[in-house]
Design a protein around this motif. Sequence first.
Motif, PDB file in Angstrom:
ATOM      1  N   GLY A 208       0.821  -1.203   0.000  1.00 31.07           N
ATOM      2  CA  GLY A 208       0.000   0.000   0.000  1.00 31.07           C
ATOM      3  C   GLY A 208       0.852   1.249   0.000  1.00 31.07           C
ATOM      4  N   GLY A 209       0.257   2.342  -0.452  1.00 30.78           N
ATOM      5  CA  GLY A 209       0.971   3.606  -0.513  1.00 30.78           C
ATOM      6  C   GLY A 209       0.171   4.751   0.057  1.00 30.78           C
ATOM      7  N   ARG A 210       0.483   5.950  -0.427  1.00 29.28           N
ATOM      8  CA  ARG A 210      -0.167   7.155   0.084  1.00 29.28           C
ATOM      9  C   ARG A 210      -1.691   7.090  -0.079  1.00 29.28           C
ATOM     10  N   GLY A 211      -2.134   6.422  -1.133  1.00 28.87           N
ATOM     11  CA  GLY A 211      -3.573   6.332  -1.379  1.00 28.87           C
ATOM     12  C   GLY A 211      -4.338   5.551  -0.332  1.00 28.87           C
ATOM     13  N   CYS A 212      -3.626   4.807   0.506  1.00 28.13           N
ATOM     14  CA  CYS A 212      -4.301   4.061   1.579  1.00 28.13           C
ATOM     15  C   CYS A 212      -4.685   4.964   2.744  1.00 28.13           C
ATOM     16  N   LYS A 213      -4.077   6.140   2.787  1.00 29.60           N
ATOM     17  CA  LYS A 213      -4.399   7.160   3.779  1.00 29.60           C
ATOM     18  C   LYS A 213      -3.989   6.733   5.196  1.00 29.60           C
ATOM     19  N   ALA A 240       6.398   6.677   1.112  1.00 37.29           N
ATOM     20  CA  ALA A 240       5.488   7.716   1.607  1.00 37.29           C
ATOM     21  C   ALA A 240       4.693   7.223   2.806  1.00 37.29           C
ATOM     22  N   ALA A 241       4.232   5.973   2.735  1.00 36.63           N
ATOM     23  CA  ALA A 241       3.451   5.406   3.837  1.00 36.63           C
ATOM     24  C   ALA A 241       4.305   5.208   5.081  1.00 36.63           C
ATOM     25  N   VAL A 242       5.565   4.811   4.872  1.00 35.86           N
ATOM     26  CA  VAL A 242       6.472   4.599   5.998  1.00 35.86           C
ATOM     27  C   VAL A 242       6.877   5.933   6.620  1.00 35.86           C
ATOM     28  N   ASP A 243       7.212   6.908   5.780  1.00 38.27           N
ATOM     29  CA  ASP A 243       7.604   8.227   6.290  1.00 38.27           C
ATOM     30  C   ASP A 243       6.470   8.889   7.065  1.00 38.27           C
ATOM     31  N   ALA A 244       5.230   8.582   6.682  1.00 43.17           N
ATOM     32  CA  ALA A 244       4.077   9.152   7.384  1.00 43.17           C
ATOM     33  C   ALA A 244       3.816   8.456   8.722  1.00 43.17           C
ATOM     34  N   TYR A 265       2.950  -9.156  -7.293  1.00 41.86           N
ATOM     35  CA  TYR A 265       3.043  -7.924  -6.508  1.00 41.86           C
ATOM     36  C   TYR A 265       1.788  -7.106  -6.762  1.00 41.86           C
ATOM     37  N   ILE A 266       0.999  -6.885  -5.729  1.00 39.89           N
ATOM     38  CA  ILE A 266      -0.220  -6.093  -5.839  1.00 39.89           C
ATOM     39  C   ILE A 266       0.060  -4.731  -5.204  1.00 39.89           C
ATOM     40  N   ALA A 267       0.012  -3.680  -6.007  1.00 41.02           N
ATOM     41  CA  ALA A 267       0.295  -2.319  -5.542  1.00 41.02           C
ATOM     42  C   ALA A 267      -1.015  -1.548  -5.451  1.00 41.02           C
ATOM     43  N   ALA A 268      -1.442  -1.238  -4.232  1.00 44.78           N
ATOM     44  CA  ALA A 268      -2.716  -0.555  -4.016  1.00 44.78           C
ATOM     45  C   ALA A 268      -2.469   0.861  -3.510  1.00 44.78           C
ATOM     46  N   GLY A 269      -2.948   1.837  -4.254  1.00 49.95           N
ATOM     47  CA  GLY A 269      -2.782   3.221  -3.826  1.00 49.95           C
ATOM     48  C   GLY A 269      -1.354   3.705  -3.892  1.00 49.95           C
ATOM     49  N   ILE A 270      -0.552   3.102  -4.767  1.00 45.91           N
ATOM     50  CA  ILE A 270       0.847   3.487  -4.944  1.00 45.91           C
ATOM     51  C   ILE A 270       0.980   4.151  -6.313  1.00 45.91           C
ATOM     52  N   SER A 271       1.481   5.382  -6.335  1.00 46.12           N
ATOM     53  CA  SER A 271       1.549   6.120  -7.594  1.00 46.12           C
ATOM     54  C   SER A 271       2.634   5.571  -8.519  1.00 46.12           C
ATOM     55  N   ALA A 273       6.476   6.018  -7.765  1.00 47.64           N
ATOM     56  CA  ALA A 273       7.686   6.842  -7.779  1.00 47.64           C
ATOM     57  C   ALA A 273       8.879   5.995  -8.208  1.00 47.64           C
ATOM     58  N   ILE A 274       9.878   6.642  -8.792  1.00 50.86           N
ATOM     59  CA  ILE A 274      11.031   5.930  -9.337  1.00 50.86           C
ATOM     60  C   ILE A 274      11.694   5.051  -8.299  1.00 50.86           C
ATOM     61  N   GLN A 275      11.875   5.593  -7.067  1.00 49.02           N
ATOM     62  CA  GLN A 275      12.574   4.814  -6.056  1.00 49.02           C
ATOM     63  C   GLN A 275      11.764   3.588  -5.637  1.00 49.02           C
ATOM     64  N   HIS A 276      10.436   3.653  -5.714  1.00 46.21           N
ATOM     65  CA  HIS A 276       9.621   2.473  -5.394  1.00 46.21           C
ATOM     66  C   HIS A 276       9.716   1.440  -6.510  1.00 46.21           C
ATOM     67  N   LEU A 277       9.640   1.895  -7.750  1.00 43.99           N
ATOM     68  CA  LEU A 277       9.743   0.976  -8.882  1.00 43.99           C
ATOM     69  C   LEU A 277      11.072   0.231  -8.873  1.00 43.99           C
ATOM     70  N   ALA A 278      12.128   0.881  -8.398  1.00 37.83           N
ATOM     71  CA  ALA A 278      13.440   0.243  -8.345  1.00 37.83           C
ATOM     72  C   ALA A 278      13.447  -0.957  -7.409  1.00 37.83           C
ATOM     73  N   GLY A 279      12.528  -0.962  -6.449  1.00 38.50           N
ATOM     74  CA  GLY A 279      12.499  -2.049  -5.482  1.00 38.50           C
ATOM     75  C   GLY A 279      11.593  -3.200  -5.834  1.00 38.50           C
ATOM     76  N   MET A 280      10.713  -3.037  -6.853  1.00 41.57           N
ATOM     77  CA  MET A 280       9.761  -4.107  -7.132  1.00 41.57           C
ATOM     78  C   MET A 280       9.547  -4.381  -8.613  1.00 41.57           C
ATOM     79  N   SER A 281      10.254  -3.681  -9.494  1.00 35.44           N
ATOM     80  CA  SER A 281       9.985  -3.791 -10.927  1.00 35.44           C
ATOM     81  C   SER A 281      10.341  -5.153 -11.510  1.00 35.44           C
ATOM     82  N   SER A 282      11.168  -5.938 -10.789  1.00 35.26           N
ATOM     83  CA  SER A 282      11.520  -7.271 -11.294  1.00 35.26           C
ATOM     84  C   SER A 282      10.509  -8.334 -10.882  1.00 35.26           C
ATOM     85  N   SER A 283       9.421  -7.931 -10.212  1.00 38.47           N
ATOM     86  CA  SER A 283       8.367  -8.886  -9.850  1.00 38.47           C
ATOM     87  C   SER A 283       7.825  -9.548 -11.110  1.00 38.47           C
ATOM     88  N   LYS A 284       7.494 -10.825 -11.006  1.00 38.36           N
ATOM     89  CA  LYS A 284       7.083 -11.565 -12.205  1.00 38.36           C
ATOM     90  C   LYS A 284       5.739 -11.113 -12.736  1.00 38.36           C
TER      91      LYS A 284
END
Length: 328
Positions: A208-213, A240-244, A265-271, A273-284
Amino acid sequence: MANVWVIAEVKEGKLKKVTTELLTKGRDLAAKAGGQLEGVLLGSGVEALAADMGKFGAAKVHVADSPALKDYVGEAFASAIAKLAEAEKPGIILIGASVYGKDLAPRLAAKLGAGLASDCTDLDVDGGKLTVVRPMYAGKALASVAFKTDIQIASVRPNLFAAEEGAGAGAVAKFDADCGDVKVSVKGQQMSGGDKIELTEAAIIVAGGRGCKDPKEGNAWQLLEDLAKTLNAAVGASRAAVDAGWRGHDEQVGQTGKVVNPTLYIAAGISGAIQHLAGMSSSKCIVAVNKDPEAPIFTKADYGVVEDLFNFIPLFTEEVRKLKATCS
């Protein structure tokens, strides 16, 4: 001829999955390099695990079993392994690109004057030398890397190779861990996560990301927890979710968090960002759920759902439950 070493990572008295994955891949690399597959195992009360490494193909396991090695200290472990490597002269050393491996591998490479390729996503042997593929520039490019040094070290992402048992003796070769003058000691450990699935080894991740509120403003995080439980998945979060302060740092996925490689990898409410994509873009397989059709995450997703996650996630969870009930 070049022997291939796999440095074991142990958690709660068991080999971590990434170790068995590397042993499986190591068998193939050792055959191509004309050497044999060997394991290196350090810790306290770990000697019995040599047999487990043998089940996955290790012909020999170098074991240092001592109460002094109960807690991991990078300086000590690197010194002990380096001195063993100087005596045994392996050609290739593999270690998981976990928190443990990311700390140990560069220390070991520096002590041995060896080449190191980190966070690798593929391995092969060409002309007796290790060749690897690794992401660069936050995952925007893949680099094919070859080594010039006699000893070649690679840290490898988990979940790349299926762990399969193979014929191996697992013969124990004990060695004294000469850790040198260690300046750090562990006074205690505080474990996080409890019974949660390890994020870097999870086959399925619901993030989850910022969209999860903020959890005070809605129940999105509980919805993700419910879905994760239904899928037997781990829960992740964007920076963003962790920093909040909504989720713990141990759940952060991204360039400044954990790099993951799950099957789904299910991304819910995640826009996206480049740094996030770097951590999960190799998901199958990546499934993105976002009410903004222009969200960057959709450029990486295999499947995109343009919908409010508060509407979609409960319906999706219920359908998964129905399918599981039908299949059981």
